[in-house]
Design a protein around this motif. Sequence first.
Motif, mmCIF file in Angstrom:
data_model
loop_
_atom_site.group_PDB
_atom_site.id
_atom_site.type_symbol
_atom_site.label_atom_id
_atom_site.label_comp_id
_atom_site.label_asym_id
_atom_site.label_seq_id
_atom_site.Cartn_x
_atom_site.Cartn_y
_atom_site.Cartn_z
ATOM 1 N N MET A 194 0.844 -1.195 0.000
ATOM 2 C CA MET A 194 0.000 0.000 0.000
ATOM 3 C C MET A 194 0.878 1.244 0.000
ATOM 4 S SD MET A 194 -3.104 -0.579 2.709
ATOM 5 C CE MET A 194 -2.007 -0.873 4.091
ATOM 6 N N GLY A 195 0.403 2.260 -0.669
ATOM 7 C CA GLY A 195 1.025 3.571 -0.577
ATOM 8 C C GLY A 195 0.138 4.498 0.229
ATOM 9 N N SER A 196 0.754 5.326 1.042
ATOM 10 C CA SER A 196 -0.025 6.263 1.850
ATOM 11 C C SER A 196 0.678 7.613 1.912
ATOM 12 C CB SER A 196 -0.238 5.717 3.265
ATOM 13 O OG SER A 196 1.006 5.536 3.923
ATOM 14 N N ILE A 197 -0.108 8.635 2.187
ATOM 15 C CA ILE A 197 0.413 9.983 2.362
ATOM 16 C C ILE A 197 0.173 10.402 3.810
ATOM 17 C CG2 ILE A 197 0.282 12.391 1.630
ATOM 18 C CD1 ILE A 197 1.282 10.569 -0.564
ATOM 19 N N HIS A 198 1.250 10.618 4.539
ATOM 20 C CA HIS A 198 1.153 11.044 5.930
ATOM 21 C C HIS A 198 1.677 12.462 6.140
ATOM 22 C CE1 HIS A 198 1.275 6.511 7.037
ATOM 23 N NE2 HIS A 198 0.037 6.946 7.039
ATOM 24 N N TYR A 199 2.650 12.878 5.350
ATOM 25 C CA TYR A 199 3.256 14.212 5.469
ATOM 26 C C TYR A 199 3.120 14.920 4.130
ATOM 27 C CZ TYR A 199 5.338 12.408 9.754
ATOM 28 O OH TYR A 199 5.521 11.864 10.997
ATOM 29 N N PHE A 200 2.498 16.107 4.136
ATOM 30 C CA PHE A 200 2.226 16.753 2.858
ATOM 31 C C PHE A 200 2.145 18.265 2.934
ATOM 32 C CE2 PHE A 200 -1.610 15.238 4.894
ATOM 33 C CZ PHE A 200 -2.416 16.366 4.933
ATOM 34 N N TYR A 201 2.279 18.854 4.116
ATOM 35 C CA TYR A 201 2.238 20.308 4.244
ATOM 36 C C TYR A 201 3.185 20.719 5.368
ATOM 37 C CZ TYR A 201 0.552 25.052 5.019
ATOM 38 O OH TYR A 201 0.477 26.411 5.163
ATOM 39 N N ASN A 202 4.226 21.446 5.001
ATOM 40 C CA ASN A 202 5.237 21.883 5.973
ATOM 41 C C ASN A 202 5.766 20.730 6.827
ATOM 42 O OD1 ASN A 202 4.975 24.449 5.008
ATOM 43 N ND2 ASN A 202 3.827 25.247 6.750
ATOM 44 N N ASN A 203 5.778 19.546 6.221
ATOM 45 C CA ASN A 203 6.303 18.340 6.865
ATOM 46 C C ASN A 203 5.641 18.056 8.213
ATOM 47 O OD1 ASN A 203 8.037 16.183 6.278
ATOM 48 N ND2 ASN A 203 9.539 16.882 7.764
ATOM 49 N N MET A 204 4.342 18.298 8.277
ATOM 50 C CA MET A 204 3.589 18.054 9.506
ATOM 51 C C MET A 204 2.652 16.870 9.323
ATOM 52 S SD MET A 204 2.502 21.778 11.055
ATOM 53 C CE MET A 204 1.640 22.314 9.588
ATOM 54 N N PHE A 205 2.421 16.141 10.410
ATOM 55 C CA PHE A 205 1.391 15.112 10.425
ATOM 56 C C PHE A 205 0.049 15.786 10.700
ATOM 57 C CE2 PHE A 205 -0.950 11.399 12.040
ATOM 58 C CZ PHE A 205 -0.608 10.471 11.068
ATOM 59 N N LEU A 206 -1.028 15.126 10.361
ATOM 60 C CA LEU A 206 -2.350 15.752 10.435
ATOM 61 C C LEU A 206 -2.738 16.200 11.838
ATOM 62 C CD1 LEU A 206 -4.162 13.657 7.778
ATOM 63 C CD2 LEU A 206 -4.451 16.117 8.026
ATOM 64 N N SER A 207 -2.376 15.409 12.835
ATOM 65 C CA SER A 207 -2.725 15.815 14.209
ATOM 66 C C SER A 207 -2.106 17.167 14.550
ATOM 67 C CB SER A 207 -2.261 14.745 15.205
ATOM 68 O OG SER A 207 -0.878 14.473 15.038
ATOM 69 N N GLN A 208 -0.904 17.435 14.034
ATOM 70 C CA GLN A 208 -0.256 18.726 14.270
ATOM 71 C C GLN A 208 -0.938 19.830 13.479
ATOM 72 O OE1 GLN A 208 2.347 19.231 16.500
ATOM 73 N NE2 GLN A 208 1.859 21.390 16.141
#
Length: 255
Positions: free
Chosen positions: A101-115
């Motif tokens: 599987m491929g997933s996207i976890h980091y995509f904006y200013n190298n932050m995770f979604l909870s941040q």
Amino acid sequence: MIDMHVHTNFSEDSKVLLEDYCAFALKKGVKYICFTDHVDFNPADAGLNYYKVDDFFESFYKVKKQYKDALNLLAGIEFGEPHLYMKEFEHYCTYPYDYIMGSIHYFYNNMFLSQMVKDNIDYKLAFKKYFEQLLLMVEYGNIDCVAHFDFPKRYYKKLYYEEETVRKICATMLKRDICLEINTSSIRKGLDQPMPGEELLSIYKESGGEYITIGADTHELSHLAADFDIAKDLANKFKLKNVIFIERKRVEVKI
């Protein structure tokens, strides 16, 4: 019952042993399990360098032999941002996985979604940046499935998308022979639909999508195949074919 998205103690964010999942699966009636531990190379990720591939396969082959007559066990990984770490990804593709599987976890200013949520990043901006990276990932291809298609929904508790972008992602998935996961973890987080729900599944179907996998994004025993019936009903509603992967080849399994 099937769970194609299961994390074990080989992921930084789970403590469950493979053999514990197998014993629990027999009690619950789960017939197919694919172990899909995190493989991440983003330096900001807590799981960087945590996964030990050789140790995993040693444990996997042991339980596969032990439960060969009772369970269908598959080896997989959830690889974060493969299009950004192509050299590392291609190395992992040399191992005898059934499913990647491929997933996207980091995509904006190298932050995770909870941040992002904590920092009050606008949800529309987060979704826009997420789908931009998701498109780049499927254009790169070489994966079997897209994990948790509308992942920001799990954290923002709402959905936003630009239909043109989503349709382009779906068209590229078909071109690259990449299937879609129905991920039920959002239901455990208080939402009423999995990822994706009816709205995006409809677009996937209209785009010519045929194949889905079902995964609970399991990190604890109680998560195993959780809300499987909800995913099953959605797959049937949109006349999508449920599949597993064996040696990176798609195999239809009726549910």
